[in-house]
Motif scaffolding. Structure first.
Motif, mmCIF file in Angstrom:
data_model
loop_
_atom_site.group_PDB
_atom_site.id
_atom_site.type_symbol
_atom_site.label_atom_id
_atom_site.label_comp_id
_atom_site.label_asym_id
_atom_site.label_seq_id
_atom_site.Cartn_x
_atom_site.Cartn_y
_atom_site.Cartn_z
ATOM 1 N N LEU A 117 0.830 -1.201 0.000
ATOM 2 C CA LEU A 117 0.000 0.000 0.000
ATOM 3 C C LEU A 117 0.866 1.253 0.000
ATOM 4 O O LEU A 117 0.624 2.186 -0.771
ATOM 5 C CB LEU A 117 -0.939 -0.003 1.208
ATOM 6 N N VAL A 118 1.892 1.281 0.838
ATOM 7 C CA VAL A 118 2.810 2.431 0.890
ATOM 8 C C VAL A 118 3.526 2.585 -0.447
ATOM 9 O O VAL A 118 3.665 3.698 -0.973
ATOM 10 C CB VAL A 118 3.816 2.272 2.044
ATOM 11 N N PHE A 119 3.945 1.482 -1.034
ATOM 12 C CA PHE A 119 4.602 1.488 -2.340
ATOM 13 C C PHE A 119 3.688 2.089 -3.404
ATOM 14 O O PHE A 119 4.100 2.965 -4.173
ATOM 15 C CB PHE A 119 5.005 0.054 -2.705
ATOM 16 N N ILE A 120 2.447 1.646 -3.454
ATOM 17 C CA ILE A 120 1.483 2.133 -4.454
ATOM 18 C C ILE A 120 1.233 3.626 -4.278
ATOM 19 O O ILE A 120 1.241 4.381 -5.258
ATOM 20 C CB ILE A 120 0.161 1.332 -4.387
ATOM 21 N N ILE A 121 1.018 4.065 -3.054
ATOM 22 C CA ILE A 121 0.775 5.494 -2.807
ATOM 23 C C ILE A 121 1.987 6.313 -3.244
ATOM 24 O O ILE A 121 1.856 7.380 -3.850
ATOM 25 C CB ILE A 121 0.430 5.745 -1.320
ATOM 26 N N SER A 122 3.189 5.799 -2.998
ATOM 27 C CA SER A 122 4.410 6.523 -3.345
ATOM 28 C C SER A 122 4.652 6.590 -4.850
ATOM 29 O O SER A 122 5.382 7.463 -5.313
ATOM 30 C CB SER A 122 5.611 5.877 -2.651
ATOM 31 N N LEU A 123 4.053 5.678 -5.594
ATOM 32 C CA LEU A 123 4.150 5.710 -7.062
ATOM 33 C C LEU A 123 3.302 6.826 -7.675
ATOM 34 O O LEU A 123 3.608 7.307 -8.769
ATOM 35 C CB LEU A 123 3.635 4.393 -7.655
ATOM 36 N N LEU A 124 2.260 7.225 -6.966
ATOM 37 C CA LEU A 124 1.269 8.147 -7.530
ATOM 38 C C LEU A 124 1.760 9.587 -7.593
ATOM 39 O O LEU A 124 2.378 10.075 -6.646
ATOM 40 C CB LEU A 124 -0.014 8.099 -6.688
ATOM 41 N N PRO A 125 1.466 10.282 -8.705
ATOM 42 C CA PRO A 125 1.793 11.708 -8.738
ATOM 43 C C PRO A 125 0.998 12.445 -7.665
ATOM 44 O O PRO A 125 -0.040 11.975 -7.211
ATOM 45 C CB PRO A 125 1.367 12.141 -10.142
ATOM 46 N N ILE A 126 1.497 13.535 -7.249
ATOM 47 C CA ILE A 126 0.940 14.408 -6.213
ATOM 48 C C ILE A 126 1.215 13.833 -4.818
ATOM 49 O O ILE A 126 1.802 14.493 -3.984
ATOM 50 C CB ILE A 126 -0.550 14.749 -6.402
ATOM 51 N N LEU A 127 0.821 12.581 -4.545
ATOM 52 C CA LEU A 127 1.025 12.006 -3.214
ATOM 53 C C LEU A 127 2.486 11.607 -3.000
ATOM 54 O O LEU A 127 3.089 11.964 -2.002
ATOM 55 C CB LEU A 127 0.115 10.794 -3.009
ATOM 56 N N ILE B 283 11.333 3.264 -2.739
ATOM 57 C CA ILE B 283 11.307 2.485 -3.981
ATOM 58 C C ILE B 283 10.141 2.942 -4.864
ATOM 59 O O ILE B 283 10.319 3.146 -6.071
ATOM 60 C CB ILE B 283 11.228 0.966 -3.683
ATOM 61 N N GLY B 284 8.973 3.116 -4.261
ATOM 62 C CA GLY B 284 7.807 3.557 -5.026
ATOM 63 C C GLY B 284 8.001 4.920 -5.664
ATOM 64 O O GLY B 284 7.535 5.167 -6.780
ATOM 65 N N ASN B 285 8.686 5.819 -4.991
ATOM 66 C CA ASN B 285 8.879 7.163 -5.539
ATOM 67 C C ASN B 285 9.992 7.209 -6.583
ATOM 68 O O ASN B 285 9.949 8.013 -7.508
ATOM 69 C CB ASN B 285 9.167 8.147 -4.413
ATOM 70 N N ILE B 286 10.983 6.327 -6.445
ATOM 71 C CA ILE B 286 12.127 6.346 -7.359
ATOM 72 C C ILE B 286 11.817 5.680 -8.705
ATOM 73 O O ILE B 286 12.270 6.146 -9.750
ATOM 74 C CB ILE B 286 13.356 5.682 -6.695
ATOM 75 N N ILE B 287 11.043 4.614 -8.703
ATOM 76 C CA ILE B 287 10.798 3.838 -9.935
ATOM 77 C C ILE B 287 10.329 4.697 -11.119
ATOM 78 O O ILE B 287 10.847 4.545 -12.226
ATOM 79 C CB ILE B 287 9.835 2.661 -9.667
ATOM 80 N N PRO B 288 9.376 5.618 -10.962
ATOM 81 C CA PRO B 288 8.919 6.368 -12.135
ATOM 82 C C PRO B 288 9.910 7.414 -12.673
ATOM 83 O O PRO B 288 9.811 7.818 -13.824
ATOM 84 C CB PRO B 288 7.647 7.083 -11.648
ATOM 85 N N VAL B 289 10.863 7.826 -11.839
ATOM 86 C CA VAL B 289 11.724 8.962 -12.192
ATOM 87 C C VAL B 289 12.444 8.811 -13.537
ATOM 88 O O VAL B 289 12.342 9.695 -14.393
ATOM 89 C CB VAL B 289 12.712 9.294 -11.043
ATOM 90 N N PRO B 290 13.194 7.725 -13.788
ATOM 91 C CA PRO B 290 13.895 7.657 -15.075
ATOM 92 C C PRO B 290 12.950 7.658 -16.277
ATOM 93 O O PRO B 290 13.263 8.253 -17.316
ATOM 94 C CB PRO B 290 14.697 6.348 -15.000
#
Length: 172
Positions: free
Chosen positions: A25-35, A60-67
């Motif tokens: 759940l924390v991973f998914i929320i961290s993947l989302l823009p804005i949150l 991990i959730g916040n870093i994955i989308p960056v590249p």
């Protein structure tokens, strides 16, 4: 933001019964823009997730989308701007306006500005917006990636201190 996070937690409360459901759940929320990471770490504290597990899942959730954002955002915005679909034109304009609003600050301080923009957890800042700005301003992708990673690290430390009450415990 806490109300939004609580709503998401309630929407996905079925995950909480899984072995690593809280981390997921924390991973998914961290993947989302804005949150992003800010929301992920806050969610971790709200669901009483071990701080280390919450930190790792949020990072991990916040870093994955960056590249991916850095590589493709300029092309996507260009396509959206030229699209015959009005909805895409509006989103492109909104995103470009967001960049224009922060462009001067980033250009003035360069990559340090990008670190601070991503790292100071305020509404409208974060890795997604930092990538958007770096892409539209055609900043060097490698330097931008490093700057955004440093910003994520900075934001994660600030959010851990705030979300897990470490600051309030120190002040007692």
């Amino acid at each position: 933001m806490e109300n939004i996070i609580n709503t998401i937690i309630h929407l996905f409360d079925g995950l909480l019964s899984l072995k690593y459901g809280k981390e997921l759940l924390v991973f998914i929320i961290s993947l989302l823009p804005i949150l992003e990471l800010r929301g992920g770490i806050l969610a971790a504290s709200l669901i009483n997730l071990n701080p280390i597990n919450g930190y790792i899942a949020a990072m991990i959730g916040n870093i994955i989308p960056v590249p991916f954002i850095l590589l493709f955002i300029a092309k996507i915005l260009n396509w959206m701007e030229k699209s015959k679909v009005n909805f895409f034109n509006k989103i492109s304009k909104w995103l470009n306006d967001k960049v224009d609003k922060n462009k001067e600050k980033i250009e003035k301080y360069g990559y340090l500005g990008l670190v601070l923009f991503v790292g100071i957890p305020l509404p409208g800042t974060g890795a997604w917006t930092g990538c958007l700005i770096a892409g539209v301003l055609e900043m060097n992708k490698k330097k931008s990636f490093i700057s955004i990673m440093l910003g994520i690290l900075m934001a994660s430390i600030i959010m851990m201190l705030l979300s897990y009450g470490i600051i309030s415990n120190l002040l007692k």
